[in-house]
Each structure stands twice: as C-alpha cells, then as structure tokens.
Write a protein that holds these residues in place. Structure first.
Motif, PDB file in Angstrom:
ATOM      1  N   ASP A  64       0.810  -1.223   0.000  1.00 28.14           N
ATOM      2  CA  ASP A  64       0.000   0.000   0.000  1.00 28.14           C
ATOM      3  C   ASP A  64       0.841   1.270   0.000  1.00 28.14           C
ATOM      4  OD1 ASP A  64       0.954  -0.479   2.552  1.00 28.14           O
ATOM      5  OD2 ASP A  64      -0.868   0.193   3.561  1.00 28.14           O
ATOM      6  N   LYS A  65       2.161   1.131   0.111  1.00 28.33           N
ATOM      7  CA  LYS A  65       3.052   2.294   0.038  1.00 28.33           C
ATOM      8  C   LYS A  65       3.694   2.409  -1.339  1.00 28.33           C
ATOM      9  CE  LYS A  65       4.172   2.151   4.984  1.00 28.33           C
ATOM     10  NZ  LYS A  65       3.315   0.995   5.306  1.00 28.33           N
ATOM     11  N   GLY A  66       3.315   1.477  -2.235  1.00 25.83           N
ATOM     12  CA  GLY A  66       3.860   1.526  -3.583  1.00 25.83           C
ATOM     13  C   GLY A  66       5.153   0.763  -3.766  1.00 25.83           C
ATOM     14  N   ASN A  67       5.600   0.065  -2.721  1.00 28.02           N
ATOM     15  CA  ASN A  67       6.834  -0.714  -2.815  1.00 28.02           C
ATOM     16  C   ASN A  67       6.570  -2.057  -3.493  1.00 28.02           C
ATOM     17  OD1 ASN A  67       8.329   1.223  -1.195  1.00 28.02           O
ATOM     18  ND2 ASN A  67       7.203   0.406   0.563  1.00 28.02           N
ATOM     19  N   THR A  68       7.411  -2.441  -4.431  1.00 30.86           N
ATOM     20  CA  THR A  68       7.303  -3.734  -5.098  1.00 30.86           C
ATOM     21  C   THR A  68       8.505  -4.591  -4.722  1.00 30.86           C
ATOM     22  OG1 THR A  68       6.089  -2.794  -6.970  1.00 30.86           O
ATOM     23  CG2 THR A  68       7.153  -4.919  -7.332  1.00 30.86           C
ATOM     24  N   PHE A  69       8.241  -5.838  -4.327  1.00 34.08           N
ATOM     25  CA  PHE A  69       9.322  -6.705  -3.867  1.00 34.08           C
ATOM     26  C   PHE A  69       8.931  -8.170  -4.025  1.00 34.08           C
ATOM     27  CE2 PHE A  69       6.616  -5.379  -0.365  1.00 34.08           C
ATOM     28  CZ  PHE A  69       6.266  -6.576   0.245  1.00 34.08           C
ATOM     29  N   VAL A  70       9.919  -9.020  -3.900  1.00 34.48           N
ATOM     30  CA  VAL A  70       9.693 -10.462  -3.896  1.00 34.48           C
ATOM     31  C   VAL A  70       9.507 -10.903  -2.448  1.00 34.48           C
ATOM     32  CG1 VAL A  70      10.727 -12.733  -4.341  1.00 34.48           C
ATOM     33  CG2 VAL A  70      11.018 -10.884  -6.003  1.00 34.48           C
ATOM     34  N   LEU A  71       8.419 -11.616  -2.192  1.00 40.15           N
ATOM     35  CA  LEU A  71       8.150 -12.136  -0.847  1.00 40.15           C
ATOM     36  C   LEU A  71       8.352 -13.650  -0.836  1.00 40.15           C
ATOM     37  CD1 LEU A  71       6.990 -11.854   2.071  1.00 40.15           C
ATOM     38  CD2 LEU A  71       4.728 -12.253   1.060  1.00 40.15           C
ATOM     39  N   GLN A  72       9.208 -14.089   0.075  1.00 45.96           N
ATOM     40  CA  GLN A  72       9.426 -15.523   0.266  1.00 45.96           C
ATOM     41  C   GLN A  72       9.086 -15.883   1.705  1.00 45.96           C
ATOM     42  OE1 GLN A  72      13.456 -16.834   0.454  1.00 45.96           O
ATOM     43  NE2 GLN A  72      12.889 -18.966   0.792  1.00 45.96           N
TER      44      GLN A  72
END
Length: 267
Positions: A64-72
C-alpha cells in the motif's frame, strides 16, 4: 523407525500448508508479517538448482506504500541450525533472477524454543531474516477469520491461559460455521488432528470434538427440518395434495405438515 515417523509427520504438515496457503496468504501477510498488499503475483519456484527443496511461498508483492518486492515465506516445523545459510542462498538467487528487493520470513510452527540462528555477521557479509513463531500469537487472531483454512492455524497459536479444550471447541465451532458440506468439514477436522500432534493436543482435541458432536448433530437436524419445511410449503401452495399425501411424500409426520400449514396461514 522413529526417523521415518517424523519424516511422515513433516510431510503431512507440508501437505496441509501447500493445500491451504493460497486461502490464507493475504491474512498471513496482513496479520503476521504486517504487509498490506494491493497487488499479488505468483512467481515460479524453479529458482533452485540444488537438491534442497523449493521455496514454500514465493510472490511478487506491491504494498500500500507503492513498494514492489519479492516475498518468500518458509514454514518450519523444527529448529534447523543451517536455516540462515539456506535463506542466504535463496536471497542471492531471488535477487539475481528478479532484480527486485527481497523480503524473507520464516514462520515457525513448532512449540520448541527458537534456537535457529537468524543472522550472519562476517567481515564482508551481513545478512539476517525475520523469524516468527506462531506459538507466540493470540489464537483469537485466527478465530476472527471467515476462512476455515486460517481458523485451523489457531491450534498452533497461544491460547492465552485458556483451557485447551475450551479453546479447541471454539476453533472447531468456527470451522463448522465457516465450512460448507461434510466433505470439506471432515477435511479440516482431519487437518486439525494432524496439527494437534505439533502441540501434543491429540487427547484434548478428541475430547473437544466429542463435546461438540451433539451440537453438530442438532444443527444438522435443524437444517434438515428447514429443508423439509420448504419442500412441504411448495407442495401445499403448488399442488392439490391432501395433508396425508404430503406427509407421505416428504417422509414426515402429519402433525409436522399441519404445523407448516399453520405457519403459512399466519404469514
């Protein structure tokens, strides 16, 4: 013999989480990992080129803050001394493949004290990963859910001083309330039986299940009668049958048909 038994149990736990993960992943992120996702994308788990197992959960997240990442996320039943090296291997491969920030979590399902190292601090390498134990979380978090796959996780959480059988009865009733059909209900009850072994709650669960058996039977009886009422109402309003014929067709008593007819006349 004992090693084979533990391996079978571990495979059973893995199977449960693989079957249920898609139903509970959003809630796990929100309530346990404090991640509010607005976009979730499945990622292939073919990053492994060694004999180690593939990641348990792998997603591309935009929060919701606009951060894109890979979640493992890894689910761990017992302490593993070399877990930090395994997570470091994953981190390097994921970062290299996706060129995105990587967020890793290990969720511990066991009841033992956590002894797994979570960080490396070398001269030219610093690495760590968050380790979360379900046994420290309030089981009410899971009771609030409307998904049985998530509610059953309450058996691995902290009962907060509640009598185990009372807590288990609440879990069982919530699973019943949120499940449609006997086949699905039996599936979740069987999963609870497996997970109970992680907390040595097999006897408590059996007693709790015995205590709600009458409640479930009564509820089924009520649902059955409601269904019969609708059938009888339809026969009374749409077909020109006698009360005796309707009772025979529906397989109920004449008095029951009369009571349904009485309700119809007072509506």
């Amino acid at each position: 013999m004992e090693a084979n038994k533990k391996k079978r149990q571990s495979n059973q736990y893995d199977k449960i989480f693989k079957e249920n993960i898609e139903a509970v992943i959003s809630s796990i992120m929100q309530n346990i990992l404090e991640i509010t996702a607005v976009s979730v994308e499945e990622l292939p788990d073919d990053i492994q080129h060694t004999k180690e197992r593939k990641p348990d959960t792998l997603k591309k997240i935009t929060d919701d803050k606009g951060n894109t990442f890979v979640l493992q996320i890894e689910f761990q039943v017992k302490n593993e001394d070399e877990m930090v090296y395994r997570m470091l291997d994953y981190y390097g491969m994921l970062e290299r493949k996706y060129k995105l920030p990587v967020k890793q979590f290990v969720i511990f399902l066991g009841a033992d004290k956590l002894t797994m190292p979570t960080e490396l601090n070398r001269e030219r390498l610093k690495f760590s990963y968050p380790l979360v134990s379900l046994s420290t979380l309030d089981y009410h978090i899971f009771l609030k859910s409307d998904k049985p796959e998530e509610i059953i996780l309450g058996i691995l959480a902290n009962f907060k001083g509640e009598n185990p059988e009372n807590a288990l009865k609440q879990i069982l009733i919530r699973v019943k309330e949120t499940t449609e059909g006997d086949f699905s209900l039996n599936r979740y009850f069987n999963q609870l039986r497996v997970l109970a072994q992680l907390r040595n709650l097999e006897l408590n669960l059996k007693n709790a299940m015995d205590s709600i058996a009458e409640y479930i039977k009564e509820e089924r009886d009520v649902l059955y009668l409601r269904g019969q009422e609708k059938i009888i109402e339809s026969l009374l309003t749409k077909l020109n049958y006698s009360l005796e014929q309707i009772a025979d067709i529906a397989g109920v008593s004449l008095d029951f048909v009369k009571s349904v007819k009485q309700k119809l006349t007072t509506k």
